[in-house]
Design an enzyme around this catalytic site. Structure first.
Site, PDB file in Angstrom:
ATOM      1  N   LYS A 109       3.365  13.216 -55.752  1.00 18.80           N
ATOM      2  CA  LYS A 109       3.085  11.777 -55.745  1.00 18.80           C
ATOM      3  C   LYS A 109       4.364  10.958 -55.996  1.00 18.80           C
ATOM      4  O   LYS A 109       5.398  11.249 -55.406  1.00 18.80           O
ATOM      5  CB  LYS A 109       1.992  11.451 -56.772  1.00 18.80           C
ATOM      6  CG  LYS A 109       0.695  12.193 -56.457  1.00 18.80           C
ATOM      7  CD  LYS A 109      -0.373  11.952 -57.475  1.00 18.80           C
ATOM      8  CE  LYS A 109      -0.167  12.764 -58.726  1.00 18.80           C
ATOM      9  NZ  LYS A 109      -1.337  12.768 -59.622  1.00 18.80           N
TER      10      LYS A 109
ATOM     11  N   ASP B 171      -6.023  16.354 -63.954  1.00 19.56           N
ATOM     12  CA  ASP B 171      -7.010  15.258 -63.951  1.00 19.56           C
ATOM     13  C   ASP B 171      -8.345  15.675 -63.324  1.00 19.56           C
ATOM     14  O   ASP B 171      -9.409  15.200 -63.722  1.00 19.56           O
ATOM     15  CB  ASP B 171      -6.456  13.990 -63.277  1.00 19.56           C
ATOM     16  CG  ASP B 171      -5.873  14.240 -61.901  1.00 19.56           C
ATOM     17  OD1 ASP B 171      -5.811  15.410 -61.474  1.00 19.56           O
ATOM     18  OD2 ASP B 171      -5.470  13.256 -61.239  1.00 19.56           O
TER      19      ASP B 171
HETATM   20  C1  BG6 Z   1      -8.289   8.103 -63.533  1.00 23.88           C
HETATM   21  C2  BG6 Z   1      -8.156   9.344 -64.361  1.00 23.88           C
HETATM   22  O1  BG6 Z   1      -9.513   7.493 -63.784  1.00 23.88           O
HETATM   23  O2  BG6 Z   1      -8.186   8.468 -62.191  1.00 23.88           O
HETATM   24  C3  BG6 Z   1      -6.797   9.961 -64.070  1.00 23.88           C
HETATM   25  O3  BG6 Z   1      -8.296   9.059 -65.709  1.00 23.88           O
HETATM   26  C4  BG6 Z   1      -6.646  10.232 -62.621  1.00 23.88           C
HETATM   27  O4  BG6 Z   1      -6.646  11.149 -64.805  1.00 23.88           O
HETATM   28  C5  BG6 Z   1      -6.903   8.966 -61.860  1.00 23.88           C
HETATM   29  O5  BG6 Z   1      -5.370  10.728 -62.351  1.00 23.88           O
HETATM   30  C6  BG6 Z   1      -6.836   9.175 -60.382  1.00 23.88           C
HETATM   31  O6  BG6 Z   1      -6.992   7.956 -59.708  1.00 23.88           O
HETATM   32  P1  BG6 Z   1      -5.793   6.967 -59.448  1.00 23.88           P
HETATM   33  O7  BG6 Z   1      -6.302   6.095 -58.395  1.00 23.88           O
HETATM   34  O8  BG6 Z   1      -5.532   6.259 -60.721  1.00 23.88           O
HETATM   35  O9  BG6 Z   1      -4.649   7.825 -59.020  1.00 23.88           O
HETATM   36  C1  GLC Z   2      -1.582  15.555 -56.981  1.00 25.51           C
HETATM   37  C2  GLC Z   2      -1.293  16.530 -58.096  1.00 25.51           C
HETATM   38  C3  GLC Z   2      -2.583  17.096 -58.629  1.00 25.51           C
HETATM   39  C4  GLC Z   2      -3.504  15.971 -59.004  1.00 25.51           C
HETATM   40  C5  GLC Z   2      -3.712  15.050 -57.827  1.00 25.51           C
HETATM   41  C6  GLC Z   2      -4.630  13.890 -58.181  1.00 25.51           C
HETATM   42  O1  GLC Z   2      -2.123  16.259 -55.918  1.00 25.51           O
HETATM   43  O2  GLC Z   2      -0.452  17.556 -57.631  1.00 25.51           O
HETATM   44  O3  GLC Z   2      -2.315  17.899 -59.746  1.00 25.51           O
HETATM   45  O4  GLC Z   2      -4.712  16.501 -59.414  1.00 25.51           O
HETATM   46  O5  GLC Z   2      -2.495  14.587 -57.401  1.00 25.51           O
HETATM   47  O6  GLC Z   2      -4.076  13.077 -59.170  1.00 25.51           O
END
Ligand code: BG6
Ligand code: GLC
Length: 873
Positions: free
Chosen positions: A163, A199
């Site tokens: 990312k 996550d």
């Molecule tokens: C959140 C979670 O609600 O969603 C995170 O707490 C997660 O752990 C995230 O990475 C993913 O969504 P975004 O849109 O914030 O990348």
């Molecule tokens: C990327 C990360 C992975 C995570 C996902 C969603 O793919 O490598 O670990 O779960 O993003 O946040």
């Protein structure tokens, strides 16, 4: 639609054709992803697999008994957050969540490692300050949404940044220790990092707390990824076959080995080249919100350059990376607003769109986000199919926990995803549950579960460790058994001896010259049998057997001796008639599996116990094998007989030759000499038995009692709240529910836990997966102890034989019978290993007796007849 709009969408359609995926194409993607999962899970294929299928070391879903205060930090999504989670074990599965969001500027996401972890620690310290949590020791769950290789829950080596993160000096290091180090610099807070979770895992847990069926966690946000509960036996990278473990698929990397090249368009390739991690996360780049706007921008740019949009005027905003974001795409796709949103957004970008441009742009957005939802659906469908197949179900109901900005905020994304999944896997009824409050709550729950399990493990260990007898203790057991054998043989001590060493007046083993027809009775095991045995001698030596099983009604079994023997005689008469030899005069051998004081081979007095309420053992040599000198029985009861030198048998006249001694070793320990290794469970079993205080060794080693020991332990563990949700069911109260065959089934290696649960259900015990792991473990320690104790006893007998013969090494065959030995998957192996360790100078061949002791009884009768004839001559 106006004709001009139709024209526009026609062109756009043709242009965007490669971005459209029909269901067949999606099914193909699904199949490819299924293969990727298999590849990632295999030990040999994992190193080259694109989809890493990372074990998370999260094995249990929350069960509602977790409680306490926990902290969580959540790094890797669009927001960096700290949480305080209070978990209540109030039966309502409730928890309270308080959170604070902290910024993650570029200096943090693209700086160096030490700075990153110091920053996290600073934010946490600030959070604890605001929540008044300083100076309180708290467990912390760390949601870190990047691929990490874990070997336990509280450790994880970063495989690669994904990312928008690219922090120097972190890849290939353990992020938990880095965080701990940074936290240690804050003397005013005391935080214990107990769990590292992705996550997806946090999300599955968050949703799993409310819906026990949740076994998949899905993120469609900045990045995309999924985790699910996999059977341990399929996870070759982790020891153990029991239960399930959550696997973080890291599906974002699907296609990094070229597996999706035919589906990727020129826009996908261009996007990848301009990203922080070219060549990596190719599936993610077709799906997640970090890239969606960018894909749209690249398409619009190309179309504009070709004169299809904006009168061919390429504005700077179209040339600027990141100018179009997911939020724009979402807004433009809101149908209700017609074209007004689109117009406004494009105008803000200095694009001056016509109506047609707006329609076309909206169409581009739709196609790009539709493809994203479809691809996600295909990979999710692969996971669901795998889950269903793992469970061997034709139809499955399950729940998927979801989080992520794209899924949550895009107006149509969720609907499209759900629809596609239902089309692709019609055999699964899927419930999609939005994660409430993000993955932090789940991370705290993982931490809470880890906390609870550690405490439970400690208590389970305390209950079971007395069963793990070290070698030194077994050596003591062997030596005491040896001493008891001697007491039983000596005239002065014999009277008080616990191991009775009963002479059987069987002085020879078959030599192959026996012949004729014999009757035999076999009383005292599971069945009462009458047998007719025909023995041929000479070159065509053979033994033929015919037998019939007769029932002994309970009132006779526990009635008077006269009734019992009348009944037996009636059975013999019936049998002779049945065989068509009514009235025949035949010699008869009687296997009478109770301790008997014999005056000669055909005069017997039992140790006068009430009716059938004698101890169960078998006391005869039972196999047709010339070198066989020890016979060992392990079934309902436990006993050994062996050929002893007459000169050592002080209570029988004569010093020549040998006689078979029925050791009645089941009574070993009745004088208290093994009390130090008896557990409270052994005492309970003894107290509940027909003959309290008697047959103590037998009660630790034979089939009739092992199940009872298991049951006592299970009751205790249930009382401690470690099993069956603390509920002692009616069935568990029933004495004798665990027969040997169930123990053997439960411990079979080939049995998946699901089947163990089925066995338990047959017994009326409703178990969870965790319960079944514990039950199996309990059965394991009980039967292993039994096998090792038997091995120690046998080693004593073997050593005695070796000394009798006066040899350095003893070659010997031991005949064995009994269901525990024959049916149990590990018993014989453990027993043999123990014998090897405790009687290293004896080379023992174990020989299974095939036909039970009836044949042996007939053979002994034959031997007696032969010797009798010789005597007469
Ligand atoms: C959140 C979670 O609600 O969603 C995170 O707490 C997660 O752990 C995230 O990475 C993913 O969504 P975004 O849109 O914030 O990348
Ligand atoms: C990327 C990360 C992975 C995570 C996902 C969603 O793919 O490598 O670990 O779960 O993003 O946040």
């Amino acid at each position: 639609t106006e004709p001009s709009e139709k024209m526009a969408s026609f062109w756009v359609d043709r242009y965007l054709y490669p971005l459209r995926l029909c269901d067949d194409a999606l099914r193909d993607v699904m199949a490819r992803f299924q293969a990727e999962m298999v590849k990632g899970l295999g030990r040999d294929t994992n190193p080259t697999a694109a989809v890493k299928m990372l074990p998370s070391f999260v094995r249990s879903l929350p069960d509602g008994s977790e409680k306490g205060d926990f902290l969580a930090v959540d790094l890797g999504g669009s927001q960096f957050r700290a949480h305080q989670v209070k978990v209540f074990a109030d039966g309502k599965q409730s928890s309270q969540l308080e959170s604070k969001v902290y910024p993650t500027p570029k200096e943090v996401t693209e700086g160096n490692g030490a700075e990153l972890f110091d920053y996290i620690a600073d934010c946490l310290s600030d959070f604890m300050e605001t929540k008044n949590l300083k100076h309180k020791k708290l467990p912390l769950g760390f949601t870190f949404s990047f691929p990490c290789k874990q070997t336990k829950l509280e450790e994880g080596v970063l495989l690669a940044w994904t990312k928008h993160f690219k922090v120097r000096g972190v890849q290939d290091t353990d992020v938990v220790s880095s965080l701990r180090r940074a936290l240690q610099k804050h003397k005013d807070i005391d935080v214990d990092v107990l769990a590292l979770v992705n996550d997806t895992v946090g999300t599955m847990m968050t949703c799993g707390y409310d819906d026990q069926r949740c076994e998949v966690g899905l993120i469609i946000g900045t990045g995309t990824n999924a985790c699910y509960m996999e059977e341990m036996r399929h996870i070759s990278l982790v020891e153990g076959d029991e239960g399930r473990m959550c696997i973080n698929t890291e599906w974002g990397a699907f296609g990094d080995d070229g597996a999706l090249d035919d589906l990727r368009t020129e826009f996908d390739r261009e996007l990848d080249l301009g990203s922080l991690n070219p060549g990596k996360q190719l599936f993610e780049k077709m799906i997640s919100s970090l890239y969606l706007g960018e894909l749209v921008r690249l398409i619009l740019l190309k179309m504009t350059k070709e004169g299809l949009l904006f009168n061919g005027k390429v504005s700077t905003s179209l040339l600027t990376k990141g100018k179009i974001e997911m939020k724009h795409v979402s807004a433009m796709e809101k149908d209700k607003e017609g074209l007004s949103n689109t117009k406004e957004i494009l105008t803000d970008l200095n694009l001056f769109p016509s109506e047609e441009d707006c329609v076309a742009v909206q169409h581009v957005c739709t196609i790009v986000s539709f493809r994203s939802a479809n691809l996600c659906a295909a990979a999710l469908a692969a996971i669901l199919t795998r889950l269903r197949e793992n469970k061997k179900l034709l139809r499955m109901r399950t729940t998927v926990g979801i989080d992520g900005g794209l899924y949550k905020t895009h107006p149509k994304y969720a609907g499209r995803l759900h629809k596609a999944v239902r089309r692709l896997v019609p055999t699964c009824d899927v419930r999609f549950v939005l994660s409430a409050g993000g993955s932090g709550r789940g991370a705290a729950l993982v931490t809470a579960v880890a906390h609870r399990l550690a405490a439970q493990r400690r208590r389970l260990h305390a209950a079971l460790s007395p069963f793990l007898l070290p070698l030194a203790v077994l050596r003591d057991v062997r030596d005491s058994m040896r001493a008891e054998l001697e007491y039983g043989l000596k005239r002065e001590t014999q009277g008080k001896a616990t191991v009775k060493m009963l002479p059987t007046y069987v002085c020879g083993t078959p030599d192959g010259t026996e012949k004729g027809k014999f009757l035999a009775l076999d009383l005292g095991g599971t069945n009462f049998r009458v047998l007719l045995v025909k023995i041929k001698s000479g070159r065509r030596r053979s033994v033929q057997m015919y037998n019939k099983i007769f029932a002994i009604p309970l009132e006779i079994m526990q009635g008077t001796g006269e009734e019992l023997f009348d009944h037996i005689v009636q059975c013999i008469a019936d049998f002779l008639e049945y065989m068509g030899i009514k009235g025949a005069r035949l010699p008869l051998g009687f296997t009478f599996s109770f301790p008997c004081r014999q005056a000669s081979i055909d005069k017997v007095r039992t140790a006068a116990q009430n009716g059938f309420r004698w101890q169960l053992c078998v006391c005869l040599v039972k196999s047709y094998h010339p070198v066989l000198v020890i016979s060992f029985l392990l079934g309902t009861g436990s006993n050994v007989c062996y050929m002893e030198d007459m000169k050592n048998i002080e209570i029988v006249e004569g010093n020549e030759g040998k006689m078979c001694i029925n050791t009645e070793w089941g009574a070993f320990g009745d004088n208290g000499c093994i009390d130090h290794i008896r557990t409270k469970y052994d005492r309970e079993v003894d107290e509940g038995s027909l003959n309290p205080g008697k047959q103590r060794y037998e009660k630790m080693t034979s089939g009739m009692y092992l199940g009872e020991i298991v049951r006592q332990i299970l009751i205790d563990l249930t009382k401690q709240g470690l099993l069956f949700r603390g509920q002692i069911s009616e069935s568990l109260r029933k004495r004798g529910i665990f027969e040997t065959k169930f123990l053997s089934q439960i411990e079979s290696d080939r049995l998946a836990l699901l089947q163990v649960r089925r066995v338990l259900r047959q017994l009326g015990l409703d178990s969870t997966c965790d319960d079944s792991i514990i039950v199996k473990e309990v059965c394991g320690v009980v039967s292993t102890r039994a096998a090792r104790l038997c091995g120690a006893g046998l080693a004593a007998v073997l050593e005695k034989k070796r000394e009798n013969r006066g040899v350095e090494r003893l070659q010997i065959t031991v005949g064995v019978d009994g269901t525990l030995y024959k049916l149990h998957p590990h018993f014989s192996r453990v027993l043999q290993e123990t014998v090897k360790e405790l009687a290293p100078q004896c080379d023992v061949t174990f020989m299974l007796s095939e036909d039970g002791s009836g044949k042996g009884a007939a053979l002994i009768t034959a031997v007696a007849k032969r010797l009798h004839n010789v005597g007469q001559k």
